[in-house]
Scaffold this active site. Sequence first.
Site, PDB file in Angstrom:
ATOM      1  N   PHE A   1     -50.486  24.192  12.136  1.00  0.00           N
ATOM      2  CA  PHE A   1     -49.980  25.184  11.186  1.00  0.00           C
ATOM      3  C   PHE A   1     -51.091  26.166  10.847  1.00  0.00           C
ATOM      4  O   PHE A   1     -52.234  25.779  10.676  1.00  0.00           O
ATOM      5  CB  PHE A   1     -49.508  24.488   9.914  1.00  0.00           C
ATOM      6  CG  PHE A   1     -49.025  25.443   8.873  1.00  0.00           C
ATOM      7  CD1 PHE A   1     -47.700  25.852   8.869  1.00  0.00           C
ATOM      8  CD2 PHE A   1     -49.875  25.933   7.903  1.00  0.00           C
ATOM      9  CE1 PHE A   1     -47.248  26.738   7.925  1.00  0.00           C
ATOM     10  CE2 PHE A   1     -49.420  26.827   6.949  1.00  0.00           C
ATOM     11  CZ  PHE A   1     -48.106  27.223   6.961  1.00  0.00           C
TER      12      PHE A   1
ATOM     13  N   GLU B   1     -44.332  17.908   4.155  1.00  0.00           N
ATOM     14  CA  GLU B   1     -44.113  17.154   5.391  1.00  0.00           C
ATOM     15  C   GLU B   1     -43.692  15.733   5.084  1.00  0.00           C
ATOM     16  O   GLU B   1     -42.790  15.189   5.690  1.00  0.00           O
ATOM     17  CB  GLU B   1     -45.397  17.148   6.223  1.00  0.00           C
ATOM     18  CG  GLU B   1     -45.706  18.521   6.794  1.00  0.00           C
ATOM     19  CD  GLU B   1     -46.654  18.440   7.977  1.00  0.00           C
ATOM     20  OE1 GLU B   1     -47.642  17.690   7.854  1.00  0.00           O
ATOM     21  OE2 GLU B   1     -46.395  19.092   8.989  1.00  0.00           O
TER      22      GLU B   1
ATOM     23  N   ASP C   1     -51.405  27.592 -14.344  1.00  0.00           N
ATOM     24  CA  ASP C   1     -51.631  26.940 -13.074  1.00  0.00           C
ATOM     25  C   ASP C   1     -50.264  26.564 -12.517  1.00  0.00           C
ATOM     26  O   ASP C   1     -49.288  26.506 -13.271  1.00  0.00           O
ATOM     27  CB  ASP C   1     -52.484  25.703 -13.356  1.00  0.00           C
ATOM     28  CG  ASP C   1     -52.708  24.891 -12.118  1.00  0.00           C
ATOM     29  OD1 ASP C   1     -52.935  25.500 -11.070  1.00  0.00           O
ATOM     30  OD2 ASP C   1     -52.657  23.658 -12.203  1.00  0.00           O
TER      31      ASP C   1
END
Lengths: 1216, 338
Positions: free
Chosen positions: A531, A489, A406
């Site tokens: 986005f 962000e 993962d």
Amino acid sequence: ILLTKCEDFCKGRVDSRTIYVGHRPCHDPEAFIPPKFCDNRIVSSKYTVWNFLPKNLFEQFRRIANFYFLIIFLVQVIVDTPTSPVTSGLPLFFVITVTAIKQGYEDWLRHKADNEVNKYLVTVLEDGQRMRKESEKIKVGDVVEVVEDETFPCDLVLLRSSREDETCFVTTASLDGESNHKTHYTVPDMEQDLLSLNATIECEQPQPDLYKYDKLNLSCELKAKSLGPENLLLKGATLKNTEKIYGVAVYSGMETKMALNYQGKSQKRSAVEKSINAFLLVYLCILVSKALVCTTLKYVWQSQPGQDEPWYNQKTQKEKDSNLVRLVFFSCFLSRMFTDFLSFMVLFNFIIPVSMYVTVEMQKFLGSFFISWDKDFFDPEIQEGALVNTSDLNEELGQVEYVFTDKTGTLTQNNMEFIECCIDGFQYKYTDSSTELDGFCVTDGPVNQLQQKKEELFLRALCLCHTVQVKEPCHPAELRGFIASSPDEVALVIGAMKYGFTFLGMESNSMKVMNRNNEVETYQLLHVLNFDPVRRRMSVIVRSKSGDTMLFCKGADSSIFPRVRQHEVERIRMHVERNATEGYRTLCVAYKLLKPEEYALVDTELREARLSLQDREDKLLKVYNQVEDNMSLIGATAVEDRLQEEAAETMEALQGAGMRVWVLTGDKMETAKSTCYACRLFQRGTELLELTVRTLEDGGRNREDRLHELLLDYHKRAVQDAPPVKAGVTRNWSSSHQDYGFIIDGATLSLVLNSSTDSDCYKTLFLKICQNCTSVLCCRMAPLQKAQIVKLVKCSKGSPITLSIGDGANDVSMILEAHVGIGIKGKEGRQAVRNSDYAIPKLKHLKKLLLAHGHLYYVRIAHLVQYFFYKNLCFILPQFLYQFFCGYSQQPLYDAAYLTMYNICFTSMPILAYSLVEQHICMEALLENAALYRDVAKNAMLRWGPFSYWTLLGVYQGLLFFFGVRFLFGNPALQDNGQVFGNWSYGTIVFTVLVFTVTLKLALDTRYWTWVNHFVIWGSLAFYTFFSFFWGGIIWPFLRQQRLYFVFANMLSSVAAWLVIILLIILSLLPEILLQVLRKPRGTHSRQVLHTHTHTHTDRYYPHKHTHTHRHTHTHTHTHRQVLPPQTHRHTDTHTDRYYPHTHTHTHTHRQVPHTDRYYPHTHTQTGTTHRQVLPPHTHTDRYHTHTHTHTHTHTDGHRQVIILANKSLVKRTSL
Amino acid sequence: MPKKELETANRPDNTAFTQQRLPAWQPILSAGIVIPGFVLIGLAFIGIGVALFLTSRNITVLEMDYTGVETTSDCYKCSAGTLPNCVCNLYFTLNETFPGTVYFYYGLSNYFQSYRKFGASRDDNQLSGDTYYFTSPLAVCTPYQYDVNNNPIVPCGISANSMFNDTFNLYQLVNGSKTVPLDGRGIAWWSDYNIKFRNPTSDPLRNAFNGTVKPPFWSKPVFELDLTDKSNNGFLNQDFLVWMRRAALPNFRKLYRRITGPDYASGLPPGNYTIEIAYNYPVMSFNGRKKVVLSNVSWMGGKNDFLGVAYLVVGSLCIVMSMVMLIVYAKFKFPDDV
């Protein structure tokens, strides 16, 4: 007409379900029939109290060996046999009981875990009341209240949120590994009071795809509303930043998406067990053929005159009767023969070692403690060490060929950090010291007014161009928190904050930013151009106080560069590329000043597009593209998703050990790709083959065709044109062989797997390409898809051993699917850990778990298994041969006590101790030399080759034991008083030789003599001697015959017996000693491993595999053929350079020319450095021993290296 | 590595055992050890082999078949088994002294004492003198558990029933015939005679056997096996003990007597001898053979060339292998002990 209606009706029943919110029918309460749905109970346990015994027994007797012993036991009970039923019944009972207790305990633990989930108390609104209820009692249709930080107990449709904007935030970390906050919306226009809401929900039948949720309808008093995935809250997700919500349960229990993404936990079998079963079959064949031979010969022999019934050995009356009958009924004759056959079977049944299973189980159980005891696995942060859930798979850890990992939380820490930025071609790096906080220090370039302006613009852009929300601190002391759908962000906003620009939040459509001078600037947010992965950028349009309308855009370099003025690009491109190769996530920031008339146009177009009902997406995209053009580039950012500690080193070690690493993640492709680069799974020279939605849509053709075309193309490149990869050769990046990396996303994967036409063909193509790639990255995977991939590889040719590692609930299915499932004790809950076979605190522990523990376990258990078969073969072979000398009468050669004790007492402890503590190569060497792992790859020690060697050895020794003593007994007068020895003396001599030989054989194999080994090996022999004296020294009242009375003592009084025992022991070990010397490597110091010194100064700028990171270990793997002079050198690692080789030859005492580097044609040129070399004795690696050539280079000054690599891409670089 | 040492309950114990770091001896079989070792073993084995071989060579063995298959044999008349109490003679001549204490063995061929049934069919409780089992022998003794009148057989079972019952007398033929005394003591294992086998405690011995019958094949009951020596009767009869110790292989010999008489203690002088055989034991029906064996023994037991030869072969093998290894190592300069 009626028919079609009915069909519709039926179809409707199948495809969707109707849910009455709060169990109140909308209309017509009379006709209300509450629909039946499953309850909200999660069941992962296998047994209940009632079915435990039958189910468990059934499962256990499915094991071929257990079944066999059961049969033998029954035969012994029914038929008159030479040995008593106790000899096989007791061990069988013991084995079954121990296993049942172990499995029962494990299931009890699962019950406990289930209960924890099922008994969790939740609040349900029922008939206007708030009720506390156990989670398992939630029914579909219940209205459930969930408060912040609670996990949703089932799949809910969000009805009401405590937030004003009708949203709530959710993190799905434990479902798909994305830890960011996702926004979900309430059902629109829900004015009505929840307690009296009358509504029905039509929704599809449960299905496992997490991202799909169609056909949702909420109809409420004839007012129907359409619902989408944004209204659905999944079980397992956690509520964040929202005080509380109300939702109606739509899927419950085993029908929730999370449960559907689970897979049944089936018992995993290790490859070793499969080998054991195969060997078992061989031995069964040997056994049956032995019994057949004996039975046949018996009747052939008896048919000779005088042999059948000599007067001194008359048959009993009963037997005579059956003889009489035989004349009449041939079948009775057959049944007699069959009885004889069974008797022989029972006599030889010891060839299949019942105690092997006990020993193997014990070895696995006890051996697994070493993992949980290992202090290297202890993580001081979480105060925990490794955990072993399944001890059955220890040895599988040494056999792994594919590693599926993962990403989020496993490879990375899931913790973004702003590292640096580049403004107008200059690099700004934040140095972590508070004194320079106001300085926004300039590392390069002149400080002037223009520059200052650009900096500020850049920082403003960072502060404005995002969708971050401010989380108000609960109490003032806390730092301001940010929430966003993407963690980068947040990192950017925090980064800007460090440089003096703080985003204060939104207030009624205006964004507030505090600048360096502590002034608050306000910007009106006009538009957000969201986005999306196709555009790979996002923009905002804001209006400043001064009235300027600006567009700020940030996005991937590839999507920004074509849209800015070209002369600006070059300066920044360099930085971006460098950052990208370092594994940072890079974003470019651009801006554009919009003139009022321009903005007016854009504004209308945007509004139109938004409101359009058809092709809204396409229209929006068109407008976006139109707006985001002709911008000017301000700069670029670099954000680091911190890798786990030693992630790259671990991956490198795994690859060095011959494993292929696949990254399976639910995350975005870009992010995942940069992580792969950072972990050195992809290298600079790696050619990436991409098979994603993006590449599929490139051609503008039918997806299917494009897929076909791409697959064929990649296949040609990676499989057909590539030179055949020799097994066991490391990938050498300096060789001419091109590395390939493969990238695929979830949508494309399902296209490949579920393709309507030739799906098998696609699958094979896909698999072939992937298996030829050094690393594969699968992004945007649903949990079940991860498992699908694992299964695909698992079932491919050669059925490679797979390992899955992950930390979240989204990894559970792949953890369960893989041969070995590893859970990381991360932050995302315990589901992965609970379902894993082994759990470790950190990724870096995987290296030791596999390379050291796994390797050792494999060698230990492989040796254990082979040894067990061997020692039982040479145990039973003499007994078989004895049948030729006792008229095939099933006369046992050994006394019953010896038969029973041989496997339980005399020879069991040394091998158990060996299989627990043996280290044929010490741990440090194993860790140091990943390549050693390949020596045992592909079940190397349990293949037919080694097996036949051991079998031959057993046959050789068995023959020797029997015939050696047979020739001695040519004259049974073996004592100096002329007395003769009888049959029990014969058996005892053979048995004594046997016990000593097999024990000493193990002693010869032992490479690591701890006191435990000394104690058990010598102790066993002493015990045997003592026991034999004791057993023969006393008249045992419970024995019917005192067969062994004084036999052992008498044997020892005979010189001839002593001499034959010594002779036979030495003779049977002779070939073994010889082989060991010849096969064996030289070097008495072989296992003194010198620690390589760890001052690997990792090169940030150059993270590629061939680290010229002054790895001062020159590790050579020599494949030595012992006798023959030409030695093949295989360099598994790192560079040899021209200036060193002469020093190598000093220490290599091989007949060896100074080694010219055939495989690594590259040179190092060094200037201006003084290197002092201290060369301790070289050590080297071969099959069993690791010798590490350790060179100590002392760098006396900062050195300057020019490295010319004879690779495809010639790289030249000068380090600072 | 400087790690923060936190003493917590969870922290694994840092002991040598749990960390798999027990101090260990790590031997390696290198040529430096193995070659000298092989040479040593080889030399020792050759030494032992020579000693064994010479010893074995010095043992004199005289083996004579008396089954009477050939018509020329004196025992031919008895072999048919029709004559009761048949006696035949076996003549032999010694040209030189048969040295040492001479042991007198009888041998049987193709006779399977190693049959499972044969071994199992006995009652050790009887044989250890437990009179309870005199009246009810174990079932394993069938078909020799009870006779046709349902009287218990003592000693029961196939083993006992088939006891060898030929008897031998040895005469030296000088001035007629001179009996060579045969000593029947000490031919059975000490442990069998003293501990394992016990007579029932009753005086006279025969009282204990009231109500029992002798095995059908026997001519005399067990308490009358040796009429000359009272103590050599019952289960402690040495011939019986020797018989009850089962032979391992179908061709076997058993010790019958030792020749310890005063004139013959140091061996049989040269001359003519005859063995007078009471031929009772039938073997022709199963193609068996009977023989007598005269032999002396050494420290290693009876004559057996195998052991000496085996030692010589293995010893030489070791030497040869060490030579080969030495050559290989010298030639290829194995960097064995750097």
